[in-house]
Every structure is written in C-alpha cells, then in structure tokens.
Design a protein around this motif. Structure first.
Motif, PDB file in Angstrom:
ATOM      1  N   GLU A 193       0.808  -1.111  -0.101  1.00 46.84           N
ATOM      2  CA  GLU A 193       0.199   0.051   0.038  1.00 46.84           C
ATOM      3  C   GLU A 193       0.908   1.275  -0.045  1.00 46.84           C
ATOM      4  O   GLU A 193       0.444   2.285  -0.615  1.00 46.84           O
ATOM      5  N   ALA A 194       2.088   1.215   0.828  1.00 41.37           N
ATOM      6  CA  ALA A 194       2.949   2.508   0.771  1.00 41.37           C
ATOM      7  C   ALA A 194       3.605   2.622  -0.833  1.00 41.37           C
ATOM      8  O   ALA A 194       3.681   3.763  -1.011  1.00 41.37           O
ATOM      9  N   ALA A 195       3.925   1.489  -1.182  1.00 37.54           N
ATOM     10  CA  ALA A 195       4.339   1.838  -2.547  1.00 37.54           C
ATOM     11  C   ALA A 195       3.609   2.205  -3.499  1.00 37.54           C
ATOM     12  O   ALA A 195       3.842   3.127  -4.503  1.00 37.54           O
ATOM     13  N   ARG A 196       2.226   1.759  -3.331  1.00 35.67           N
ATOM     14  CA  ARG A 196       1.343   2.210  -4.326  1.00 35.67           C
ATOM     15  C   ARG A 196       1.046   3.779  -4.161  1.00 35.67           C
ATOM     16  O   ARG A 196       0.582   4.505  -4.906  1.00 35.67           O
ATOM     17  N   SER A 197       0.754   4.120  -2.753  1.00 41.75           N
ATOM     18  CA  SER A 197       0.628   5.464  -2.440  1.00 41.75           C
ATOM     19  C   SER A 197       1.533   6.601  -2.905  1.00 41.75           C
ATOM     20  O   SER A 197       1.322   7.741  -3.152  1.00 41.75           O
ATOM     21  N   ILE A 198       2.785   6.090  -3.270  1.00 37.96           N
ATOM     22  CA  ILE A 198       3.660   7.211  -3.743  1.00 37.96           C
ATOM     23  C   ILE A 198       3.719   7.229  -5.276  1.00 37.96           C
ATOM     24  O   ILE A 198       4.916   7.574  -5.727  1.00 37.96           O
ATOM     25  N   GLY A 199       2.848   6.143  -5.818  1.00 34.92           N
ATOM     26  CA  GLY A 199       2.918   6.268  -7.331  1.00 34.92           C
ATOM     27  C   GLY A 199       3.629   5.163  -7.917  1.00 34.92           C
ATOM     28  O   GLY A 199       3.803   5.444  -9.343  1.00 34.92           O
ATOM     29  N   MET A 200       4.303   4.458  -7.226  1.00 37.55           N
ATOM     30  CA  MET A 200       4.925   3.325  -7.959  1.00 37.55           C
ATOM     31  C   MET A 200       4.021   2.395  -8.755  1.00 37.55           C
ATOM     32  O   MET A 200       3.191   2.116  -8.579  1.00 37.55           O
ATOM     33  N   SER A 201       4.825   2.046  -9.685  1.00 38.44           N
ATOM     34  CA  SER A 201       3.878   0.940 -10.965  1.00 38.44           C
ATOM     35  C   SER A 201       4.160  -0.256 -10.401  1.00 38.44           C
ATOM     36  O   SER A 201       5.045  -0.741  -9.252  1.00 38.44           O
TER      37      SER A 201
ATOM     38  N   GLY B   8       5.617  -2.921 -11.484  1.00 37.42           N
ATOM     39  CA  GLY B   8       6.986  -3.306 -11.844  1.00 37.42           C
ATOM     40  C   GLY B   8       8.190  -2.702 -10.716  1.00 37.42           C
ATOM     41  O   GLY B   8       8.817  -3.350 -10.298  1.00 37.42           O
ATOM     42  N   GLN B   9       7.863  -1.466 -10.577  1.00 36.37           N
ATOM     43  CA  GLN B   9       8.695  -0.699  -9.620  1.00 36.37           C
ATOM     44  C   GLN B   9       8.660  -1.261  -8.311  1.00 36.37           C
ATOM     45  O   GLN B   9       9.520  -1.383  -7.653  1.00 36.37           O
ATOM     46  N   MET B  10       7.273  -1.295  -7.809  1.00 27.36           N
ATOM     47  CA  MET B  10       7.048  -2.039  -6.697  1.00 27.36           C
ATOM     48  C   MET B  10       7.600  -3.298  -6.334  1.00 27.36           C
ATOM     49  O   MET B  10       8.371  -3.832  -5.397  1.00 27.36           O
ATOM     50  N   MET B  11       7.494  -4.074  -7.260  1.00 25.59           N
ATOM     51  CA  MET B  11       8.008  -5.676  -7.317  1.00 25.59           C
ATOM     52  C   MET B  11       9.436  -5.502  -7.061  1.00 25.59           C
ATOM     53  O   MET B  11      10.558  -6.117  -6.173  1.00 25.59           O
ATOM     54  N   ARG B  12      10.180  -4.549  -8.082  1.00 27.09           N
ATOM     55  CA  ARG B  12      11.671  -4.649  -8.052  1.00 27.09           C
ATOM     56  C   ARG B  12      12.197  -4.198  -6.952  1.00 27.09           C
ATOM     57  O   ARG B  12      13.369  -4.313  -6.516  1.00 27.09           O
ATOM     58  N   ARG B  13      11.796  -3.002  -6.432  1.00 31.56           N
ATOM     59  CA  ARG B  13      12.409  -1.967  -5.348  1.00 31.56           C
ATOM     60  C   ARG B  13      11.941  -2.277  -3.835  1.00 31.56           C
ATOM     61  O   ARG B  13      12.802  -2.138  -3.031  1.00 31.56           O
ATOM     62  N   ILE B  14      10.756  -2.951  -3.654  1.00 34.57           N
ATOM     63  CA  ILE B  14      10.090  -3.051  -2.589  1.00 34.57           C
ATOM     64  C   ILE B  14       9.884  -4.492  -2.148  1.00 34.57           C
ATOM     65  O   ILE B  14      10.424  -5.001  -1.227  1.00 34.57           O
ATOM     66  N   ILE B  15       9.279  -5.324  -2.954  1.00 33.12           N
ATOM     67  CA  ILE B  15       8.441  -6.453  -2.476  1.00 33.12           C
ATOM     68  C   ILE B  15       9.704  -7.501  -2.649  1.00 33.12           C
ATOM     69  O   ILE B  15       9.927  -8.267  -1.723  1.00 33.12           O
ATOM     70  N   LEU B  16      10.258  -7.659  -3.883  1.00 29.31           N
ATOM     71  CA  LEU B  16      11.168  -8.843  -3.977  1.00 29.31           C
ATOM     72  C   LEU B  16      12.467  -8.648  -2.995  1.00 29.31           C
ATOM     73  O   LEU B  16      12.898 -10.006  -2.909  1.00 29.31           O
ATOM     74  N   PRO B  17      13.161  -7.548  -2.806  1.00 29.33           N
ATOM     75  CA  PRO B  17      14.304  -7.677  -1.910  1.00 29.33           C
ATOM     76  C   PRO B  17      13.734  -8.331  -0.695  1.00 29.33           C
ATOM     77  O   PRO B  17      14.567  -8.831   0.179  1.00 29.33           O
ATOM     78  N   GLN B  18      12.590  -7.928   0.094  1.00 34.46           N
ATOM     79  CA  GLN B  18      11.993  -8.273   1.234  1.00 34.46           C
ATOM     80  C   GLN B  18      11.786 -10.043   0.931  1.00 34.46           C
ATOM     81  O   GLN B  18      12.024 -10.649   2.032  1.00 34.46           O
ATOM     82  N   ALA B  19      11.165 -10.253   0.063  1.00 35.78           N
ATOM     83  CA  ALA B  19      10.826 -11.771  -0.217  1.00 35.78           C
ATOM     84  C   ALA B  19      12.143 -12.627  -0.342  1.00 35.78           C
ATOM     85  O   ALA B  19      12.192 -13.988   0.144  1.00 35.78           O
TER      86      ALA B  19
END
Length: 224
Positions: free
Chosen positions: A124-132, A134-145
């Motif tokens: 939700e935080a990634a979407r709230s700052i306008g990330m697509s 793809g950007q959300m997966m690459r920068r936020i989700i995948l590193p944590q996963a």
C-alpha cells in the motif's frame, strides 16, 4: 564377506573428481536459469495476469506432477522426433533444460509464498507514492521476499545437485556417469558407488553449512 578395496577407492577418486566441475556447472547454470524463470512465474501468479496466470498454473502442475526422469527423456528423446531442429540437442543441454523447468516449478511456489508474506502495508505504501507494479516488485517487494526465500532456495540447489546424477541416463559422463563406467570396468560396484555417495554427501554438507550461516545472518538482519 570380502573387505572393502580402499586402494581401488583411492585410485578412482581423482578420476571421479575430474567430472565434478561438469556436475557443479550443470547444477549452477540450471539454478540461475530456474531462479529467473521462477521469479517471473511467481510474479505472474501474484499479480494474476490474465491468460499468463492460467498458463503458469498448467506449467507448475505439469512439472511438479511428473517425474524428473520422464521430463529428461521427453526433452532428449521425445521432442527431437517432433521438432527436427532439436535433433542436435546434446545430453548436457537437455539435462540443463529439464532441470531448469522442473525446479523452477517448485521454486516459483516458494517465491510466490515469500512475496505474499511481505506485509500488505508495504504494498500500500508503494502504491501510495505512485509506484508502478513493476517498480514496486523490483524495489520493495522482491528484496524483502528474497530474505525469506533464500534458505529454501539453497535447499532446492542441494536437491538440484543430487538430481544431476540422472543426466547419465542421457549419455552425459558427469560424476554419476563416470562412476557407472568405473564400476562396470572393475566390477567393484559397492566401492564405486559408496565413494560417489561420499562425494555427494560432502558437497551437501558444505552447502548445508552455508545455508545455516545464511539463515543466521538473515535472522540478524531481520532482528535489526
């Protein structure tokens, strides 16, 4: 009961170890390809991309639901009869393709579970700052996963190394294939196969130690 021929075992040890790079090479290449493919399939499953999501389900179902040996035979012996362009496919390439597709099906589900395990607030935080997406997966989700999935992926690599022993059924002279030839020539099957078992065992123990160290470091990173 005859005693073990330790002299014979020591004599063929250097011979078998010459084929270890091929075994590890096939396993490493297959692991890298499987990791890339499994990440792609996992993302498709998580985002539920139309059509591709259905195809990925069939892919996972087939490669998890059929024996690896059957898949290797299918790629090496079966497909060249349908697609003549594949007649030049050698045993090593067929083994790498089979291992890649087989293990990517399993790894995709583990990576998907790791992705879904990331706290929804991060999405939700990634979407709230306008990330697509793809950007959300690459920068936020995948590193944590990746931190969650890493120990499991090491387990898959261990299984993959052991599964390379099936490549000898395609005529590949890797570690197991070399052992089979040495045993057939000397008729000392027990000594030959106990030696190759010990070699695999040592490799697995080394990787298991690396896995424990990785888990400890990741645990400390999460605790921070």
């Amino acid at each position: 009961m005859r005693p073990l021929d330790f002299d014979y075992m020591l004599s063929i040890l250097p011979v078998l170890l010459k084929y270890l790079p091929l075994t590890m090479g096939m396993a490493s290449i297959s692991m890298l390809l499987a990791l890339g493919l499994s990440c792609l399939v996992a993302i498709i499953r998580v985002l539920q991309i139309p059509i591709l999501n259905s195809l990925s389900k069939v892919f996972i179902s087939f490669f998890r639901g059929t024996p690896l040996l059957v898949q290797l035979f299918l790629f090496y012996y079966g497909l060249p009869q349908i697609f003549t362009s594949l007649t030049a496919l050698d045993g090593v390439s067929a083994a790498i393709i089979g291992l890649t597709l087989h293990f990517s099906a399993y790894m995709a589900e583990s990576i998907r579970a790791a992705i879904l395990g990331v706290d929804r607030s991060q999405w939700e935080a990634a979407r709230s700052i306008g990330m697509s997406e793809g950007q959300m997966m690459r920068r936020i989700i995948l590193p944590q996963a990746a931190r969650v999935a890493a120990p499991t992926l090491v387990n898959y690599f261990i299984d993959l190394i052991k599964s390379t022993s099936l490549a000898f059924t395609l005529g590949v002279t890797e570690l197991m294939g070399a052992t089979q030839k040495e045993a057939a020539g000397s008729f000392l099957y027990f000594e030959s196969f106990i030696l190759v078992a010990l070699i695999y065992w040592v490799i697995v123990e080394i990787l298991s130690h690396i896995q424990k160290v990785l888990e400890q470091r990741l645990g400390k990173a999460v605790a921070r």
